[in-house]
Enzyme design. Structure first.
Site: not given
Lengths: 373, 373
Positions: B155, B224, B320, B353-354
């Protein structure tokens, strides 16, 4: 009724039209009194009333889908509706409904509750997509129309069109569902949930009790930005903006706008905030989360099997992240499984969820084809 | 230095280490004094110092990538680092850097400016990804290390690893870039821009001048939530949550949490807000928007051609949406074009993405392979 958002030249239907009823029964059980629905029409109703097209809208547009003699402003689907256009006003009588719960003339959280003489705000009962469909149906009844040639809806309007076909299976011949879904999935729910939280986090929202002079405009702006991000597609923005910068500005502060894409989002969200009532936004947004075809039969497929239209068209766009193409595939397959006559148009438009508003060539082609067949 | 976020057992490097220099020169021209960088290490440095792995992190993690004797808490990449794990502490000396500008022990907007005796806040100079890379490089110099076996980053850490290879082409042998990009594109910029605006819209942000007791926690929570939405993938959530509801609650108010996915987002964002400094978030987020490999050569490809590593690995995940797979393809093709030794792993992980944090089997396999080859 609140008139601040009212567009020119709309008609107002007073509901319920059914004799003996004392109020508008909501899907979740409440009763709403003095319901009024704003709508606009184009074309002429045929003598035997068999040429009606009923159009439901997405969350934010009014009933002004196209220009007319009374209101010459461009409508949100201007390219689609008119003489010789895909929805041909020479052949059809088109009625576009301002959703119950929306602020463009229909009864909504922004309306005055005549019983209390106060604006409804959060005292407005829980709104369902089914209520919007029923309000459209009852509006047609006030015009003496009990059967519709085709019901059409994009986005939230597509959910409303599905609800209409589920609630009134005998009152329509054809159905067109565009960039919609049988029900919302978690990613979409999370986007809408956060949008609502952005509005509710604005101190001016004040638990839904704000005045026109102190509405939570910043919350609305933030919610709209998130909306715009989900309405369009990453690759379209890459083509349009890439990493273009805004002109240098000496008074610029830390974290101010630097890229053109930020500028675009800012400009477009600023325009929107004063055009839509925050509580109406919350109610309509929540109604979309809660809608589920499966509530009309146990499963999505069982629900779809209850629809008795002669011809159905499902349209979806591959770049849509809000109502992804899988969801239109699910609708198509559900109709197929129930052995319904259904066409599926899976479009390559690059503008994401909003493609139906801007990809004139693809959407015109699909609609011409449907009405010619 | 602010210690409120400090993790146990980190080491602190005092920069600059280069003799004669009076401060840390930032990429955009400012000078920062008394720079300290927090880092953690695992494994043993070999006598000829040829077994160093330098690890840069994403925006939000600290340098605590794995547990150790000093800090037995689980690290953010626990499955990856350890004896016989993909990054093998029996072979390598791993150094994980807390980014300059991050609040976990390194000098940042949350640190005390010793000259003014006030917390930096927005008086912190503009931060670049190149500064984070330089701070990592200078931290190694304090350890007497001037050459690295492999630089790794996921990232934001992947952007930092690229910056490192561009700034210090002779000081590393191998490069691993995971779920990163040569530069941010408009969709990603818009997400981060809105996240920053959510923090800045919280009245408690107060133009960056808040105290620990009155930090803009609601803005952080909202930012968040938007982050979490972009870190994972729609289909994963569909599998995990679908339309599951939270238990009925009689005290529930209109628009309160209804779906499990809303509950998940709420819970996970609540956890985060008190763990990260808002101004640090703003600086690091903006640095990611501004980073561009093309600034190091005119075009992305010209930049990549300047990297002189022996072996490169690009890893990307098809689901992603924050750093879409096209961007890892761009990196791969850029290295290919420059005739570099490069491998490209395009993974089917469903966690977006994670994935590098959670898809242990795919990421372990890829990393074992790299270090075995």
């Amino acid at each position: 009724m609140s008139n601040e958002f009212l567009t020119k030249g709309v008609n107002i239907a007073k509901l319920p039209s059914d004799y003996g009823s004392t109020g508008f029964k909501m899907f979740k059980g409440s009763t709403l009194n003095n319901v009024e629905i704003a709508y606009e029409t184009w074309g002429e109703l045929s003598i035997n009333k068999d040429n009606v097209i009923l159009l439901f809208t997405g969350l934010s547009p009014s009933s002004h889908a196209a220009s007319s003699d009374i209101n010459q402003d461009e409508g949100w689907w201007e390219y689609m509706i008119g003489p010789n256009k895909p929805i041909d006003t020479k052949k059809y009588f088109i009625v576009c409904i301002n959703s119950l719960g929306s602020c463009f003339g229909s009864t909504s959280p922004a309306s005055l509750n005549k019983t209390t003489n106060k604006v409804y705000g959060l005292s407005f009962p829980e709104l369902s997509i089914e209520d919007i469909a029923k309000a459209g149906h009852d509006t047609l009844l006030t015009l003496g129309i009990d059967h519709v040639h085709t019901v059409i809806g994009p986005s939230m309007g597509g959910m409303t069109a599905l609800a209409y076909a589920l609630l009134y299976p005998k009152s329509l011949s054809n159905l067109i569902v565009i960039s919609a879904a049988a029900r919302a999935l978690p990613f979409t729910i999370s986007i809408r949930s956060l949008q609502r939280e952005l509005i509710r986090s604005d101190p001016l929202w004040n638990q839904g009790d704000y005045s026109k002079q102190s509405a939570p405009l910043n919350g609305m702006k933030l919610a709209r930005k998130l909306g715009l991000m989900s309405y369009r597609a990453a690759n379209e923005w890459r083509e349009r903006f890439n990493r273009a910068r805004v002109p240098k500005n000496e008074t610029k502060k830390m974290f101010d706008i630097e890229f053109e894409v930020e500028n675009y989002l800012n400009h477009n969200s600023e325009k929107f905030v004063s055009m839509f009532d925050p509580n109406c936004y919350l109610y309509l947004s929540r109604a979309m989360d809660l809608f589920d075809v499966a509530e009309h039969g146990g499963t999505v497929n069982a629900g779809l099997a209850k629809i008795h239209t002669k011809k159905n068209l499902i349209v979806g766009v591959k770049s849509d992240i809000l109502f992804p193409i899988d969801q239109q595939t699910e609708l198509f397959e559900g109709f197929m499984k129930a052995k319904k006559n259904v066409q599926f148009e899976k479009l390559d438009s690059i503008q994401g969820h909003d493609s139906f508003l801007v990809d004139e060539s693809n959407f015109s082609r699909v609609m011409y084809k449907f009405f010619k067949d």
